[in-house]
Scaffold this motif. Structure first.
Motif, PDB file in Angstrom:
ATOM      1  N   THR A 153     -12.728  -0.647   5.790  1.00 59.68           N
ATOM      2  CA  THR A 153     -12.299   0.719   6.102  1.00 59.68           C
ATOM      3  C   THR A 153     -11.097   1.118   5.265  1.00 59.68           C
ATOM      4  N   TYR A 154     -10.099   0.238   5.169  1.00 59.99           N
ATOM      5  CA  TYR A 154      -8.919   0.546   4.366  1.00 59.99           C
ATOM      6  C   TYR A 154      -9.296   0.797   2.906  1.00 59.99           C
ATOM      7  N   SER A 155     -10.198  -0.022   2.363  1.00 64.87           N
ATOM      8  CA  SER A 155     -10.600   0.141   0.964  1.00 64.87           C
ATOM      9  C   SER A 155     -11.311   1.475   0.753  1.00 64.87           C
ATOM     10  N   THR A 156     -12.149   1.846   1.711  1.00 61.87           N
ATOM     11  CA  THR A 156     -12.854   3.131   1.607  1.00 61.87           C
ATOM     12  C   THR A 156     -11.872   4.295   1.653  1.00 61.87           C
ATOM     13  N   LEU A 157     -10.917   4.229   2.580  1.00 62.91           N
ATOM     14  CA  LEU A 157      -9.904   5.278   2.671  1.00 62.91           C
ATOM     15  C   LEU A 157      -9.075   5.331   1.389  1.00 62.91           C
ATOM     16  N   GLY A 158      -8.751   4.155   0.835  1.00 66.06           N
ATOM     17  CA  GLY A 158      -7.978   4.123  -0.403  1.00 66.06           C
ATOM     18  C   GLY A 158      -8.728   4.737  -1.567  1.00 66.06           C
ATOM     19  N   ALA A 159     -10.048   4.485  -1.643  1.00 64.71           N
ATOM     20  CA  ALA A 159     -10.856   5.081  -2.708  1.00 64.71           C
ATOM     21  C   ALA A 159     -10.882   6.599  -2.574  1.00 64.71           C
ATOM     22  N   LEU A 160     -11.030   7.085  -1.345  1.00 65.74           N
ATOM     23  CA  LEU A 160     -11.037   8.536  -1.113  1.00 65.74           C
ATOM     24  C   LEU A 160      -9.683   9.149  -1.450  1.00 65.74           C
ATOM     25  N   ALA A 161      -8.601   8.436  -1.102  1.00 63.17           N
ATOM     26  CA  ALA A 161      -7.264   8.935  -1.418  1.00 63.17           C
ATOM     27  C   ALA A 161      -7.039   8.966  -2.931  1.00 63.17           C
ATOM     28  N   GLY A 162      -7.488   7.913  -3.620  1.00 61.95           N
ATOM     29  CA  GLY A 162      -7.366   7.897  -5.078  1.00 61.95           C
ATOM     30  C   GLY A 162      -8.188   8.993  -5.729  1.00 61.95           C
ATOM     31  N   LEU A 163      -9.388   9.250  -5.182  1.00 66.14           N
ATOM     32  CA  LEU A 163     -10.235  10.320  -5.704  1.00 66.14           C
ATOM     33  C   LEU A 163      -9.579  11.674  -5.482  1.00 66.14           C
ATOM     34  N   ALA A 164      -8.948  11.848  -4.325  1.00 68.95           N
ATOM     35  CA  ALA A 164      -8.252  13.108  -4.049  1.00 68.95           C
ATOM     36  C   ALA A 164      -7.122  13.314  -5.045  1.00 68.95           C
ATOM     37  N   GLY A 165      -6.376  12.251  -5.340  1.00 70.84           N
ATOM     38  CA  GLY A 165      -5.298  12.371  -6.317  1.00 70.84           C
ATOM     39  C   GLY A 165      -5.803  12.661  -7.713  1.00 70.84           C
ATOM     40  N   LEU A 199     -10.690   3.474  -7.866  1.00 73.25           N
ATOM     41  CA  LEU A 199     -10.715   2.009  -7.883  1.00 73.25           C
ATOM     42  C   LEU A 199      -9.347   1.438  -7.543  1.00 73.25           C
ATOM     43  N   THR A 200      -8.316   1.984  -8.182  1.00 72.23           N
ATOM     44  CA  THR A 200      -6.964   1.510  -7.895  1.00 72.23           C
ATOM     45  C   THR A 200      -6.590   1.788  -6.445  1.00 72.23           C
ATOM     46  N   GLY A 201      -6.948   2.978  -5.963  1.00 75.21           N
ATOM     47  CA  GLY A 201      -6.657   3.318  -4.578  1.00 75.21           C
ATOM     48  C   GLY A 201      -7.332   2.374  -3.606  1.00 75.21           C
ATOM     49  N   SER A 202      -8.581   2.004  -3.905  1.00 74.96           N
ATOM     50  CA  SER A 202      -9.303   1.063  -3.061  1.00 74.96           C
ATOM     51  C   SER A 202      -8.648  -0.315  -3.085  1.00 74.96           C
ATOM     52  N   LEU A 203      -8.265  -0.774  -4.273  1.00 72.60           N
ATOM     53  CA  LEU A 203      -7.618  -2.088  -4.396  1.00 72.60           C
ATOM     54  C   LEU A 203      -6.276  -2.114  -3.673  1.00 72.60           C
ATOM     55  N   VAL A 204      -5.532  -1.016  -3.764  1.00 70.47           N
ATOM     56  CA  VAL A 204      -4.238  -0.936  -3.083  1.00 70.47           C
ATOM     57  C   VAL A 204      -4.407  -1.167  -1.584  1.00 70.47           C
ATOM     58  N   MET A 205      -5.377  -0.488  -0.974  1.00 67.90           N
ATOM     59  CA  MET A 205      -5.563  -0.608   0.466  1.00 67.90           C
ATOM     60  C   MET A 205      -6.184  -1.958   0.846  1.00 67.90           C
ATOM     61  N   ALA A 206      -7.012  -2.519  -0.041  1.00 72.19           N
ATOM     62  CA  ALA A 206      -7.572  -3.846   0.224  1.00 72.19           C
ATOM     63  C   ALA A 206      -6.464  -4.895   0.239  1.00 72.19           C
TER      64      ALA A 206
END
Length: 223
Positions: free
Chosen positions: A47-59, A143-150
């Protein structure tokens, strides 16, 4: 990317007392079995990785000049960090049905249910999660956003995996601990924003500069 990942790991490790206060009871609900705890942790990280990917995509998707996206990312990082430190209202985003899903999954004793339980826990309101998501937004890359949250999720895993009654006494009420974590997230998030805004968009060669020597060399090849 390295400063962002390092900050996410530190946020998870240093913020573990906060996580114990928020999610310690959920960890205990796994029944103390290693396989169930692992499934629950894996669900949270997904879940965190998915949220991070969405946050990175938003940015990444913010229209306009680079400084516009950087300014929005910086504002989000500052807001989330201030909320975590207790200086601003906590953006408690609630998704309908998540609490019911988590409760239903917690009553079942199989591993898939523990995984779903962990995924649902990852969507529950948490200031530390929001603050770390600010780093994902600032990264401007899914990708970076997902890795950050992972990495953040992995950072919280050790403490939550060994939760016991004595450890649970360390709660998120220790404001100084929350402010240390908020400071780390704030510094790393703003550093990520600065790196993104400071990147040079002119990484290739200027076609106009290449045309000049080509014209100058042309006569020497003429008969």
């Amino acid at each position: 990317m390295i400063p962002a990942l390092a900050a996410a790991a530190l946020a998870g490790l240093i913020g573990s007392p906060h996580c114990i206060g928020m999610c310690g009871s959920f960890a205990l609900a796994c029944g103390g079995r290693v396989s169930h705890t692992f499934a629950w942790t894996a669900g949270r990280i997904v879940t965190y990785s998915t949220l991070g990917a969405l946050a990175g995509l938003a940015g990444e998707s913010v229209p306009g000049p680079t400084w516009v996206a950087s300014a929005i990312s910086a504002a989000l990082v500052i807001w989330f960090a201030a909320a975590l430190a207790g200086f601003a209202p906590d953006p408690a985003l609630r998704i309908p049905g998540i609490t019911r899903l988590a409760t239903r999954a917690a009553t079942r004793g199989d591993i898939p249910s523990r995984f779903v339980f962990g995924m649902a826990n990852g969507l529950l309101p948490c200031g530390l999660v929001y603050a770390t998501l600010g780093i994902s937004v600032a990264s401007g890359n899914p990708l970076t956003g997902s890795l950050v949250m992972a990495v953040f999720g992995l950072g919280t895993a050790p403490a939550l995996s060994v939760v016991a009654i004595g450890v649970r006494r360390m709660t998120s009420e220790r404001l100084w601990m929350r402010r240390i974590v908020a400071g780390i997230v704030l510094i790393a998030g703003l550093w990520a924003v600065a790196q993104r805004h400071g990147g040079s968009p002119h990484m290739g060669h200027d076609p106009g500069q290449e045309a000049t020597p080509a014209v100058g060399l042309a006569p020497s090849f003429l008969p």
